[in-house]
Design an enzyme around this catalytic site. Structure first.
Site, mmCIF file in Angstrom:
data_model
loop_
_atom_site.group_PDB
_atom_site.id
_atom_site.type_symbol
_atom_site.label_atom_id
_atom_site.label_comp_id
_atom_site.label_asym_id
_atom_site.label_seq_id
_atom_site.Cartn_x
_atom_site.Cartn_y
_atom_site.Cartn_z
ATOM 1 N N GLU A 117 70.517 100.488 61.236
ATOM 2 C CA GLU A 117 70.531 101.394 60.086
ATOM 3 C C GLU A 117 71.083 100.722 58.830
ATOM 4 O OE1 GLU A 117 71.510 102.174 63.118
ATOM 5 O OE2 GLU A 117 70.506 104.026 63.722
ATOM 6 N N PHE B 282 77.521 115.937 71.221
ATOM 7 C CA PHE B 282 77.033 114.581 71.438
ATOM 8 C C PHE B 282 76.519 113.971 70.126
ATOM 9 C CE2 PHE B 282 73.429 111.722 72.509
ATOM 10 C CZ PHE B 282 74.198 110.689 73.008
ATOM 11 N N GLN B 283 77.003 112.795 69.815
ATOM 12 C CA GLN B 283 76.640 112.067 68.592
ATOM 13 C C GLN B 283 76.910 112.852 67.317
ATOM 14 O OE1 GLN B 283 72.679 110.347 69.095
ATOM 15 N NE2 GLN B 283 73.657 108.552 69.976
ATOM 16 N N LYS C 151 69.623 119.481 63.259
ATOM 17 C CA LYS C 151 68.388 119.501 64.033
ATOM 18 C C LYS C 151 67.648 120.837 63.914
ATOM 19 C CE LYS C 151 66.626 118.742 68.654
ATOM 20 N NZ LYS C 151 66.901 118.441 70.048
ATOM 21 N N MET D 217 82.246 80.007 50.707
ATOM 22 C CA MET D 217 83.093 80.578 49.661
ATOM 23 C C MET D 217 84.542 80.668 50.137
ATOM 24 S SD MET D 217 83.238 81.653 46.647
ATOM 25 C CE MET D 217 81.765 82.250 45.836
HETATM 26 C C1 LIG Z 1 81.210 86.359 45.471
HETATM 27 C C2 LIG Z 1 81.067 87.146 44.196
HETATM 28 C C3 LIG Z 1 81.321 86.556 42.984
HETATM 29 C C4 LIG Z 1 81.130 87.257 41.785
HETATM 30 N N1 LIG Z 1 81.294 86.589 40.614
HETATM 31 C C5 LIG Z 1 80.913 87.196 39.459
HETATM 32 C C6 LIG Z 1 80.895 86.477 38.223
HETATM 33 O O1 LIG Z 1 81.236 85.304 38.144
HETATM 34 N N2 LIG Z 1 80.470 87.132 37.120
HETATM 35 C C7 LIG Z 1 80.064 88.440 37.160
HETATM 36 O O2 LIG Z 1 79.658 88.966 36.145
HETATM 37 N N3 LIG Z 1 80.100 89.133 38.295
HETATM 38 C C8 LIG Z 1 80.499 88.541 39.446
HETATM 39 N N4 LIG Z 1 80.464 89.261 40.616
HETATM 40 C C9 LIG Z 1 80.025 90.667 40.572
HETATM 41 C C10 LIG Z 1 81.137 91.605 40.153
HETATM 42 O O3 LIG Z 1 81.956 91.866 41.267
HETATM 43 C C11 LIG Z 1 80.554 92.938 39.602
HETATM 44 O O4 LIG Z 1 79.696 93.490 40.552
HETATM 45 C C12 LIG Z 1 79.767 92.752 38.335
HETATM 46 O O5 LIG Z 1 80.473 91.964 37.407
HETATM 47 C C13 LIG Z 1 79.474 94.109 37.709
HETATM 48 O O6 LIG Z 1 78.410 94.020 36.839
HETATM 49 P P1 LIG Z 1 78.202 95.009 35.622
HETATM 50 O O7 LIG Z 1 79.421 95.022 34.766
HETATM 51 O O8 LIG Z 1 76.924 94.654 35.015
HETATM 52 O O9 LIG Z 1 78.205 96.459 36.264
HETATM 53 P P2 LIG Z 1 77.234 97.256 37.234
HETATM 54 O O10 LIG Z 1 77.910 97.371 38.532
HETATM 55 O O11 LIG Z 1 75.848 96.786 37.186
HETATM 56 O O12 LIG Z 1 77.386 98.683 36.548
HETATM 57 C C14 LIG Z 1 76.568 99.078 35.517
HETATM 58 C C15 LIG Z 1 77.325 99.792 34.418
HETATM 59 O O13 LIG Z 1 76.332 100.303 33.543
HETATM 60 C C16 LIG Z 1 76.433 101.701 33.452
HETATM 61 N N5 LIG Z 1 75.097 102.270 33.388
HETATM 62 C C17 LIG Z 1 74.259 102.586 34.404
HETATM 63 N N6 LIG Z 1 73.113 103.089 33.936
HETATM 64 C C18 LIG Z 1 73.216 103.100 32.595
HETATM 65 C C19 LIG Z 1 72.358 103.516 31.541
HETATM 66 N N7 LIG Z 1 71.125 104.016 31.774
HETATM 67 N N8 LIG Z 1 72.795 103.380 30.286
HETATM 68 C C20 LIG Z 1 74.044 102.902 30.021
HETATM 69 N N9 LIG Z 1 74.882 102.484 30.967
HETATM 70 C C21 LIG Z 1 74.483 102.581 32.248
HETATM 71 C C22 LIG Z 1 77.211 102.151 34.637
HETATM 72 O O14 LIG Z 1 77.882 103.351 34.351
HETATM 73 C C23 LIG Z 1 78.148 100.972 34.894
HETATM 74 O O15 LIG Z 1 79.315 101.080 34.122
HETATM 75 C C24 LIG Z 1 80.703 88.599 41.818
HETATM 76 C C25 LIG Z 1 80.485 89.209 43.044
HETATM 77 C C26 LIG Z 1 80.637 88.507 44.229
HETATM 78 C C27 LIG Z 1 80.348 89.184 45.518
HETATM 79 C C1 LIG Z 2 80.625 91.847 55.300
HETATM 80 C C2 LIG Z 2 81.500 90.839 54.682
HETATM 81 N N1 LIG Z 2 82.486 90.255 55.394
HETATM 82 C C3 LIG Z 2 83.272 89.304 54.837
HETATM 83 C C4 LIG Z 2 83.108 88.943 53.532
HETATM 84 C C5 LIG Z 2 84.008 87.883 52.889
HETATM 85 N N2 LIG Z 2 83.218 86.699 52.520
HETATM 86 C C6 LIG Z 2 82.779 86.504 51.258
HETATM 87 S S1 LIG Z 2 81.831 85.133 51.101
HETATM 88 C C7 LIG Z 2 81.995 84.776 52.739
HETATM 89 C C8 LIG Z 2 81.330 83.569 53.299
HETATM 90 C C9 LIG Z 2 79.868 83.638 53.251
HETATM 91 O O1 LIG Z 2 79.332 82.563 53.983
HETATM 92 P P1 LIG Z 2 77.815 82.144 53.831
HETATM 93 O O2 LIG Z 2 76.953 83.337 53.965
HETATM 94 O O3 LIG Z 2 77.535 81.028 54.756
HETATM 95 O O4 LIG Z 2 77.726 81.690 52.333
HETATM 96 P P2 LIG Z 2 78.275 80.366 51.636
HETATM 97 O O5 LIG Z 2 79.508 80.762 50.893
HETATM 98 O O6 LIG Z 2 78.555 79.357 52.688
HETATM 99 O O7 LIG Z 2 77.188 79.950 50.712
HETATM 100 C C10 LIG Z 2 82.807 85.710 53.379
HETATM 101 C C11 LIG Z 2 83.181 85.661 54.796
HETATM 102 C C12 LIG Z 2 82.088 89.600 52.811
HETATM 103 N N3 LIG Z 2 81.854 89.345 51.514
HETATM 104 N N4 LIG Z 2 81.295 90.513 53.410
#
Ligand SMILES: Cc1cc2nc3c(=O)[nH]c(=O)nc-3n(C[C@H](O)[C@H](O)[C@H](O)COP(=O)(O)OP(=O)(O)OC[C@H]3O[C@@H](n4cnc5c(N)ncnc54)[C@H](O)[C@@H]3O)c2cc1C
Ligand SMILES: Cc1ncc(C[n+]2csc(CCOP(=O)(O)OP(=O)(O)O)c2C)c(N)n1
Ligand SMILES: [Mg+2]
Lengths: 172, 591
Positions: free
Chosen positions: B50, B112-113, B162, B479
């Site tokens: 799922e 159940f479930q 259901k 990472m």
């Molecule tokens: C490993 C990792 C590394 C990351 N590194 C970075 C990084 O280096 N840089 C980075 O930027 N992010 C990074 N992120 C992502 C970060 O965590 C956030 O998800 C991201 O910065 C959010 O993007 P956003 O501000 O565009 O918001 P979003 O989450 O896209 O939110 C959208 C915003 O727009 C608004 N909105 C929605 N619809 C409308 C509309 N029609 N009109 C006006 N407003 C609207 C919403 O209310 C909300 O405030 C990383 C994530 C991970 C997992």
């Molecule tokens: C479900 C989940 N568990 C743990 C993490 C923490 N986490 C962030 S990046 C990462 C490693 C990801 O490894 P891989 O997919 O091999 O990517 P790589 O960084 O090696 O490119 C982990 C464990 C996460 N983001 N999501």
């Protein structure tokens, strides 16, 4: 700072948990929360006493407004309002204490709503200071149980929803 | 004529234009599946888990801009889909999830479930419903789609017991929805927009900081007009990639923790930050108190709670990006003249200097280990003419994809930003492929992440979703390893993956195609072979295990203080490591 927020919500299943979940999930304070249906049975009125700095209160108001079941939010601190809380206090009373208890009840314009040979159950309503005061006075007699309703409050004049005002504050 | 709840469900979906449902059956939803089985308008894609169904619905939604739909059973079906709902909630993805529930007379009896689906999903949905009466079903579904797709989009759950799916009711589909507590604001305050225009005219060092909201709003054209007309540079968030053409001269690329040098320097030294549909996430702001310290901030967002949540805003505009930008552009069109260009010349000189000083770099030796950046770069160059949709998992590979895959258009980038859900990439790509059968859909995956939803390869094969997975196989939770190298003295606690399946054989076992790139010289040929295949493909690319992703702003650091390369101790350690494979980890760890 303490704020009293009045929230009009849909009177339906699960709304209380949405509001409570919002506060716990976002780490906002809840000092007290009271809820009951309004004149219009499809809506309920909540009074939430909370605290936080200006930014947190703004977020609380906005987040409440964002809930789909919330119809109207008013931060009562932005206007003049009156508020009341009721406490029911069961005190241990014997002999001379009974007279003392009645004196205190009298001074605070409280009521004795139940009496047994060993207890009085006292109802008092007012602002929190008054309730604290009567509790302090009754304490030496021995309080067996204490129930407080949490505050309910109403604005003195009809007010607009704070959603609009929050935007205005942000603009100023 | 009276219809059963299951029939009503289908009629409603048809009226909402739903073509595809990602689903996995179970006891309490059998009536719905049985009814779906007997019709042809809606395709059911049977997933293997799922969570996969949920991410597929997300991928479908992100690529099409319409709501994605999934259907799961009660209890474990529901708990399995929670991760995807939480992901959709964080990234504002319109998903409508239908869950089965035990019959109404058993609710609360630990049947159940049974699970409290509404309670479980409450903190990770925009709204949720339990339908207790078949007569309410149609109106509830209408509201669910309405809430999911309007305002700030998000996931909505509809829990159907259901007996409700079996009971009969007269079917009428409401034409409109009116919810008194829900009225998103689309038009920005005119006075505020005027203020914004004035600030833009005056600014010497303005920067556009654009995010996912631009994409949800479909405002890319308006953004392009604004940027070009005013000659303001554009920083994109991870979620905003594609909102503005990545190769445009005004684009500075992604900002934030792994953003480009110029993007981060520009926002730090800017005097006017124009945030559009971006939410000042901590991966972008770093240390909040020192984020863009010299700037006035304009913030356009449809969700009032996004504004002033994390940082102070001078000109807040609650509204839809497209509507607000149109209005703003109209004002600016009448006022912009040549002067702004002169006013901002020093700013652009400075930005070009930053760009030249520290462009994104990596070093690919001709016969050396394959560098992950090289893979993304070649993949980009080989496919950009085909306008691909690209998904990623979570980790270093995700950041390299963000840096090197320069998207030209919106709705082509599927990544998990807010929740950072490993395992998102592959099912999300499948969801997009289900919506666009003829398009090229790529999934840039990590060897760790991809294993979290690998089971969906069966779905891809059976349902003919020819996604191309490119695994940047570094043998590590890369990472995590990077953080350990930088902040935990190189102790690789649970980041080395030790045993990884042979992905080529795995693909083969599922009836898909598996390919491996053995050396960097073969990269193009193998990628081309994969791209020419009409089946799902896994391309396993063993990459240099110790490559780190830069620039990097350490958590809580300031945007202008980026780490740009490995610190000297690490370089020394890794110069030894370059010659060993992960299998020799003991040598590496003691080096
Ligand atoms: C490993 C990792 C590394 C990351 N590194 C970075 C990084 O280096 N840089 C980075 O930027 N992010 C990074 N992120 C992502 C970060 O965590 C956030 O998800 C991201 O910065 C959010 O993007 P956003 O501000 O565009 O918001 P979003 O989450 O896209 O939110 C959208 C915003 O727009 C608004 N909105 C929605 N619809 C409308 C509309 N029609 N009109 C006006 N407003 C609207 C919403 O209310 C909300 O405030 C990383 C994530 C991970 C997992
Ligand atoms: C479900 C989940 N568990 C743990 C993490 C923490 N986490 C962030 S990046 C990462 C490693 C990801 O490894 P891989 O997919 O091999 O990517 P790589 O960084 O090696 O490119 C982990 C464990 C996460 N983001 N999501
Ligand atoms: Mg890895």
């Amino acid at each position: 700072m303490e704020h009293i927020i009045s929230v009009t919500v849909e009177n339906k299943f699960g709304v209380l948990s949405r509001v409570a979940g919002l506060f716990s999930g976002r780490g906002f304070n809840i000092e007290s929360l009271s809820v009951a249906p309004t004149l219009d049975p499809s809506m309920s009125q909540m009074t939430i006493v909370t605290s936080g700095d200006e930014r947190i209160i703004e977020q609380i108001v906005k987040q409440l407004n964002k809930l789909i079941d919330v119809i109207k939010v008013v931060d009562l601190n932005e206007t003049e309002f009156v508020s009341r809380e009721t406490a029911i206090i069961k005190v241990h009373t014997k002999d001379a204490d009974r007279a003392e208890a009645l004196r205190i009840v009298d001074i605070f314009r409280a009521n004795v709503i139940d009496s047994t040979p060993n207890t009085y159950t006292i109802e008092v309503s007012g602002d929190p200071k008054k309730i604290e005061a009567i509790i302090n006075l009754l304490q030496p007699l021995g309080i067996k149980e204490l129930i407080r309703t949490g505050r309910v409050a109403v604005a003195r004049e009809p007010v607009r929803s704070t959603a609009i005002q929050a935007k205005k504050v942000a603009r100023d | 004529m009276k219809l059963t709840g299951a029939e009503i469900f289908i009629e409603c979906l048809k009226r909402e234009g739903v073509k595809t449902v990602f689903a996995l059956p179970g006891g309490v939803v059998l009536k719905i599946f049985d009814t779906l089985y007997q019709q042809k308008d809606i395709e059911v894609i049977l997933t293997r888990h799922e969570q996969g169904a949920g991410h597929m619905a997300e991928g479908y939604a992100k690529a099409t801009g319409k709501a994605g739909v999934c259907l799961v059973t009660s209890g474990p079906g529901m708990t399995n889909v929670i991760t995807a709902l939480a992901d959709a909630y964080m990234d504002s993805v319109p998903v409508v999830c239908f869950s089965g529930q035990v019959p109404t007379n058993l609710i609360g009896n630990d049947a159940f479930q049974e699970a409290d689906n509404v309670g479980l999903s409450r903190p990770c949905t925009k709204y949720n419903f339990l339908v207790k009466d078949v007569n309410d079903l149609a109106a509830t579904i209408k509201e669910a789609f309405y809430i999911a797709t309007t305002g700030r989009p998000g996931p909505v759950l509809v829990d159907i017991p259901k007996d409700v799916s079996m009971a009969k009711a007269e079917f009428t589909y409401p034409n409109s929805v009116s919810i008194r507590g829900y009225n998103p604001t689309y038009d920005g305050n005119k006075w505020q927009i005027k203020q914004a225009a004035e600030a833009i005219m005056k600014a010497k060092k303005p920067i556009l900081y654009v995010g996912g909201g631009v994409i949800f709003s479909g405002a890319s054209q308006e953004l392009l007009e604004l940027a070009e007309m005013t000659q303001i540079p554009v920083d994109m968030t991870l979620m905003g990639l594609g909102a503005f053409p990545g190769e445009h001269l005004l684009s500075l690329g992604m900002l934030g923790m792994h953003g480009t040098y110029q993007a981060n320097m520009a926002i730090h030294y800017s005097d006017l930050v124009i945030a559009i549909g971006a939410r000042f996430d901590d991966r972008v702001t770093g240390k909040v108190s020192e984020f863009c310290p010299y700037a006035k901030v304009i913030h356009v967002d449809i969700d009032p709670t996004s504004i002033r949540k994390n940082i102070h805003v001078d000109i807040p505009i609650v509204g839809d990006c497209k509507t607000v930008l149109r209005e703003l552009n109209q004002i600016l069109r009448a006022t912009v003249n040549g002067e702004q260009k002169d006013l901002r010349k020093p700013w652009w000189d400075q930005i070009r200097e930053w760009q030249q000083a520290h462009p994104l770099t990596y070093h690919q030796e001709k016969d050396g280990p394959i560098k992950p950046q090289q893979v993304v770069k070649r993949l980009y160059e080989l496919t950009k003419d085909r306008d691909p949709i690209v998904s990623t998992d979570v980790g270093q590979h995700q950041m390299w994809a963000a840096q090197y895959f320069k998207l030209a258009k919106p709705n082509r980038w599927l990544t998990s930003g807010g929740l950072g859900t490993m395992g998102f990439g592959f099912p999300a790509a499948m969801g997009a492929q289900a919506a666009f059968r003829d398009r090229l859909v790529l999934c840039i995956a990590g060897d760790g992440s991809v294993q979290m939803n690998m089971q969906e390869m069966a779905t891809a094969v059976v349902s003919k979703l020819p996604v191309k997975i490119i695994i940047l196989n570094n043998g590590f939770h890369g990472m995590v390893r990077q953080w350990q190298d930088l902040f935990y003295e190189g102790r690789y606690a649970s980041s080395y993956l030790d045993t990884t399946p042979d992905f080529v054989k795995l693909a083969d076992a599922y009836g898909a195609v598996g390919l491996r790139v053995k050396k960097v010289g073969d990269l193009d040929a193998v990628l081309k072979e994969a791209l020419a295949t009409d089946k799902p493909v896994i391309v396993d690319v063993p990459t240099y295990p110790y490559e780190n992703c830069y620039p990097m702003i350490p958590a809580g650091g300031c945007n202008h203080e980026m780490i740009l390369e490995d610190p000297p101790e690490l370089k020394k350690k890794q110069s030894g490591a370059a010659k060993v494979t992960p299998e020799d980890k003991d040598t590496v760890l003691t080096a």
